[in-house]
Design a protein around this motif. Structure first.
Motif, PDB file in Angstrom:
ATOM      1  N   GLN A  16     -35.484  27.825 -23.983  1.00  0.00           N
ATOM      2  CA  GLN A  16     -35.014  26.751 -24.852  1.00  0.00           C
ATOM      3  C   GLN A  16     -34.453  25.610 -23.996  1.00  0.00           C
ATOM      4  O   GLN A  16     -34.013  25.816 -22.876  1.00  0.00           O
ATOM      5  N   SER A  17     -34.452  24.426 -24.551  1.00  0.00           N
ATOM      6  CA  SER A  17     -33.986  23.248 -23.823  1.00  0.00           C
ATOM      7  C   SER A  17     -32.633  22.767 -24.355  1.00  0.00           C
ATOM      8  O   SER A  17     -32.399  22.741 -25.556  1.00  0.00           O
ATOM      9  N   THR A  18     -31.788  22.364 -23.419  1.00  0.00           N
ATOM     10  CA  THR A  18     -30.482  21.809 -23.782  1.00  0.00           C
ATOM     11  C   THR A  18     -30.517  20.280 -23.833  1.00  0.00           C
ATOM     12  O   THR A  18     -29.500  19.661 -24.130  1.00  0.00           O
ATOM     13  N   ALA A  19     -31.665  19.691 -23.561  1.00  0.00           N
ATOM     14  CA  ALA A  19     -31.783  18.237 -23.398  1.00  0.00           C
ATOM     15  C   ALA A  19     -31.236  17.434 -24.569  1.00  0.00           C
ATOM     16  O   ALA A  19     -30.578  16.416 -24.375  1.00  0.00           O
ATOM     17  N   ARG A  20     -31.470  17.845 -25.785  1.00  0.00           N
ATOM     18  CA  ARG A  20     -31.068  17.041 -26.945  1.00  0.00           C
ATOM     19  C   ARG A  20     -29.585  17.140 -27.267  1.00  0.00           C
ATOM     20  O   ARG A  20     -29.049  16.310 -27.980  1.00  0.00           O
ATOM     21  N   GLN A  21     -28.898  18.143 -26.748  1.00  0.00           N
ATOM     22  CA  GLN A  21     -27.534  18.407 -27.194  1.00  0.00           C
ATOM     23  C   GLN A  21     -26.558  17.261 -26.926  1.00  0.00           C
ATOM     24  O   GLN A  21     -25.814  16.888 -27.816  1.00  0.00           O
ATOM     25  N   ASP A  23     -27.597  14.254 -25.599  1.00  0.00           N
ATOM     26  CA  ASP A  23     -28.432  13.101 -25.328  1.00  0.00           C
ATOM     27  C   ASP A  23     -27.725  11.828 -25.796  1.00  0.00           C
ATOM     28  O   ASP A  23     -27.298  11.725 -26.945  1.00  0.00           O
ATOM     29  N   GLU A  32     -23.940  24.089 -18.136  1.00  0.00           N
ATOM     30  CA  GLU A  32     -25.031  24.529 -19.003  1.00  0.00           C
ATOM     31  C   GLU A  32     -25.213  26.043 -18.934  1.00  0.00           C
ATOM     32  O   GLU A  32     -25.434  26.594 -17.864  1.00  0.00           O
ATOM     33  N   HIS A  61     -21.930  19.541 -28.244  1.00  0.00           N
ATOM     34  CA  HIS A  61     -22.788  19.050 -29.329  1.00  0.00           C
ATOM     35  C   HIS A  61     -22.268  19.500 -30.687  1.00  0.00           C
ATOM     36  O   HIS A  61     -22.091  18.688 -31.587  1.00  0.00           O
ATOM     37  N   ARG A  65     -22.362  25.777 -30.571  1.00  0.00           N
ATOM     38  CA  ARG A  65     -22.777  25.790 -29.165  1.00  0.00           C
ATOM     39  C   ARG A  65     -21.643  26.331 -28.293  1.00  0.00           C
ATOM     40  O   ARG A  65     -21.874  26.903 -27.250  1.00  0.00           O
ATOM     41  N   LYS A  91     -21.417  16.527 -33.149  1.00  0.00           N
ATOM     42  CA  LYS A  91     -22.097  16.605 -34.443  1.00  0.00           C
ATOM     43  C   LYS A  91     -21.109  16.566 -35.603  1.00  0.00           C
ATOM     44  O   LYS A  91     -21.316  15.861 -36.585  1.00  0.00           O
TER      45      LYS A  91
END
Length: 186
Positions: A16-21, A23, A32, A61, A65, A91
């Motif tokens: 899974q990617s953490t990129a959007r958290q 961003d 991370e 985020h 999380r 969020k």
């Protein structure tokens, strides 16, 4: 003196990617983790808590999380705010400083309870899915670590007095797996 903006991101699996958290969120440093949030035993979470200092802001985020159960969420937020570190959940648009009012505390508890509830639902659906797959014959569980010949060989070596740790190293399995093979009646 204004402290650092520290990001904490987490996903449950390595793919899974953490990129959007975080961003678009400005940070000085990001920690991370790619492990489950089921408990607080996470290496980067521990490093982040040790790293954070008076005046810093930890950016996450969303509450789920940081923790998947209410007890851990509250404990982590309390630990950080006791160090005079601000905790911001992007969020939910919530910030905790340790001097929080009753409404902020209520929101932390309610949102944390939802994260815990969501984790319980995920586990329940997973168990149901496995059960249905077993009924269809599509799920057989994990493949055995050793074939029958090697398992018999392992038992014979153990009976001859070879240490369990040596057997585990030789066969490339954990000591618990060695013991599991020894418990099985042949």
């Amino acid at each position: 003196m204004v402290g650092q903006r520290i990001g904490y991101v987490r996903v449950s699996t390595l793919d899974q990617s953490t990129a959007r958290q975080l961003d678009g969120v400005e940070t000085d440093k990001i920690f991370e983790d790619k492990v489950s949030g089921k408990d607080a035993n996470r290496p980067e979470l521990e490093r982040m808590i040790d790293f954070a200092r008076d005046g810093d802001t930890v950016l996450v985020h969303s509450m789920d999380r940081l923790a998947r159960n209410l007890e851990d969420l509250r404990a982590i937020v309390r630990l950080l705010t006791a160090k005079k570190v601000r905790v911001e959940f992007v969020k939910e648009q919530l910030t905790f400083t340790g001097d929080d009012n009753a409404m902020a505390t209520l929101l932390l508890n309610v949102m944390g309870a939802f994260a815990e509830f969501e984790r319980s639902l995920i586990r329940e659906r997973q168990r149901e899915g496995i059960s249905l797959a077993k009924q269809r014959g599509a799920y057989r569980g994990r493949a055995p670590s050793l074939d029958a010949k090697r398992a018999t060989e392992l038992r014979a070596k153990a009976a001859a007095g070879v240490p369990k740790a040596a057997l585990a190293r030789h066969y490339g399995i954990s000591r618990e797996t060695v013991y599991a093979y020894l418990r099985v009646e042949v």
